[in-house]
Design a protein around this motif. Structure first.
Motif, short mmCIF file in Angstrom:
data_model
loop_
_atom_site.label_atom_id
_atom_site.label_comp_id
_atom_site.label_asym_id
_atom_site.label_seq_id
_atom_site.Cartn_x
_atom_site.Cartn_y
_atom_site.Cartn_z
N ILE A 131 0.87 -1.17 0.00
CA ILE A 131 0.00 0.00 0.00
C ILE A 131 0.91 1.22 0.00
O ILE A 131 1.75 1.37 0.88
N LEU A 132 0.74 2.09 -0.99
CA LEU A 132 1.57 3.27 -1.12
C LEU A 132 0.71 4.51 -0.95
O LEU A 132 -0.24 4.71 -1.71
N ASP A 139 3.79 -2.78 3.86
CA ASP A 139 3.93 -4.13 3.32
C ASP A 139 3.16 -5.09 4.20
O ASP A 139 3.59 -5.42 5.30
N LYS A 140 2.00 -5.51 3.73
CA LYS A 140 1.16 -6.39 4.53
C LYS A 140 1.83 -7.72 4.81
O LYS A 140 1.71 -8.28 5.91
N SER A 141 2.53 -8.27 3.81
CA SER A 141 3.11 -9.60 3.98
C SER A 141 4.21 -9.61 5.03
O SER A 141 4.43 -10.61 5.71
N LYS A 142 4.92 -8.50 5.16
CA LYS A 142 6.01 -8.43 6.12
C LYS A 142 5.59 -7.73 7.42
O LYS A 142 6.40 -7.62 8.35
N HIS A 143 4.34 -7.26 7.45
CA HIS A 143 3.85 -6.51 8.61
C HIS A 143 4.82 -5.39 8.96
O HIS A 143 5.23 -5.21 10.11
N SER A 167 -6.17 0.65 3.70
CA SER A 167 -6.80 -0.25 2.72
C SER A 167 -8.12 0.29 2.19
O SER A 167 -8.66 -0.23 1.21
N HIS A 168 -8.64 1.34 2.86
CA HIS A 168 -9.92 1.93 2.45
C HIS A 168 -9.77 3.45 2.40
O HIS A 168 -10.37 4.18 3.19
N PRO A 169 -8.93 3.94 1.48
CA PRO A 169 -8.67 5.39 1.44
C PRO A 169 -9.95 6.20 1.25
O PRO A 169 -10.80 5.87 0.42
N LYS A 224 -9.83 8.77 9.05
CA LYS A 224 -9.66 8.27 7.69
C LYS A 224 -8.26 8.57 7.20
O LYS A 224 -7.54 9.41 7.75
N ILE A 225 -7.83 7.85 6.14
CA ILE A 225 -6.62 8.15 5.42
C ILE A 225 -7.02 8.45 3.98
O ILE A 225 -7.79 7.69 3.37
N GLU A 226 -6.51 9.53 3.44
CA GLU A 226 -6.83 9.89 2.04
C GLU A 226 -5.65 9.61 1.13
O GLU A 226 -4.51 9.72 1.56
#
Length: 226
Positions: A131-132, A139-143, A167-169, A224-226
């Motif tokens: 997610i950028l 990095d979800k896989s590496k937490h 994940s829900h901008p 929220k994150i935009e």
């Protein structure tokens, strides 16, 4: 790994917690103060720490801060103090949960199981996608998360909140929604919990936490994150 470190200067309390955890199949290590706890953590992998606040040599608040410098292991803090400010202080230093003494061992056990279950779910997430957002890389896989290429040390709960929002901008999440999604249990025992974790995240992400560029507050609604 199902090893739990119990840190308390009162041997009677350690013994009680030890018995309940052992009966549930956990392997238990013990320490009588913060300095001993750090020595144990450096020598043995631990899945969770139960950490008393008031201890000689090194208190729980100081120990929690030092643990967070080297590990994101979940921490449940124990304290005889009941004031909200003490609870907020405990969570601000990096604890994932907080219980006041005297406590019901069965409730402590339930919270231990909740933290261990959450760790298992995080471990199974296995999503390799990145997610950028601006200068933030998750990095979800590496937490793991990086800001401007530098690693950010996040607790498991902080990381879970960040992933949920990122994940829900643009989507606004209420404190209750965040709590239900991340803690995976009914909202209610502490209205300050989500707020404190959001504040911790801002301290780590923002150049100016009072004017956040990543996690924004929608007053009266949520975050929220935009």
């Amino acid at each position: 790994m199902n090893t739990i470190l119990v840190v308390d200067d009162e041997s009677e309390i350690r013994d009680i917690i030890h018995v309940y955890l052992r009966n549930e199949g956990y392997h238990v290590l013990e320490a009588a103060d913060g300095k001993e706890a750090l020595q144990v953590l450096q020598a043995s992998p631990v899945a969770l720490v139960i950490l008393d606040v008031m201890m000689p040599r090194m208190d729980g608040i100081t120990a929690c801060l030092k643990i967070r410098e080297i590990s994101d292991t979940p921490i449940i803090m124990l304290s005889a103090k009941e004031e909200d400010i003490d609870k907020i202080t405990g969570l601000t230093t990096g604890a994932d949960d907080y219980m006041t003494k005297p406590f019901n061992p069965l409730e402590l056990l339930a919270r231990v199981k909740a933290q261990m279950r959450r760790q298992t779910l995080l471990g199974k997430a296995g999503n390799p996608s990145l997610i950028l957002i601006k200068d933030l890389t998750i990095d979800k896989s590496k937490h793991s998360a990086k800001l401007k290429g530098n690693d950010i040390v996040l607790t498991p709960l902080e990381f879970a909140i960040l992933v949920l929002l990122a994940s829900h901008p643009g989507q606004v999440f209420s404190s209750e929604h965040i709590y239900n999604k991340v803690w995976k249990e009914p909202f209610g025992y502490s209205d300050n919990t989500v707020m404190v974790h959001i504040r911790n995240l801002r301290e780590k992400l923002e150049d100016n936490p009072r004017s956040p560029q990543y996690i924004k507050t929608v007053w009266g609604v949520g975050y929220k994150i935009e």
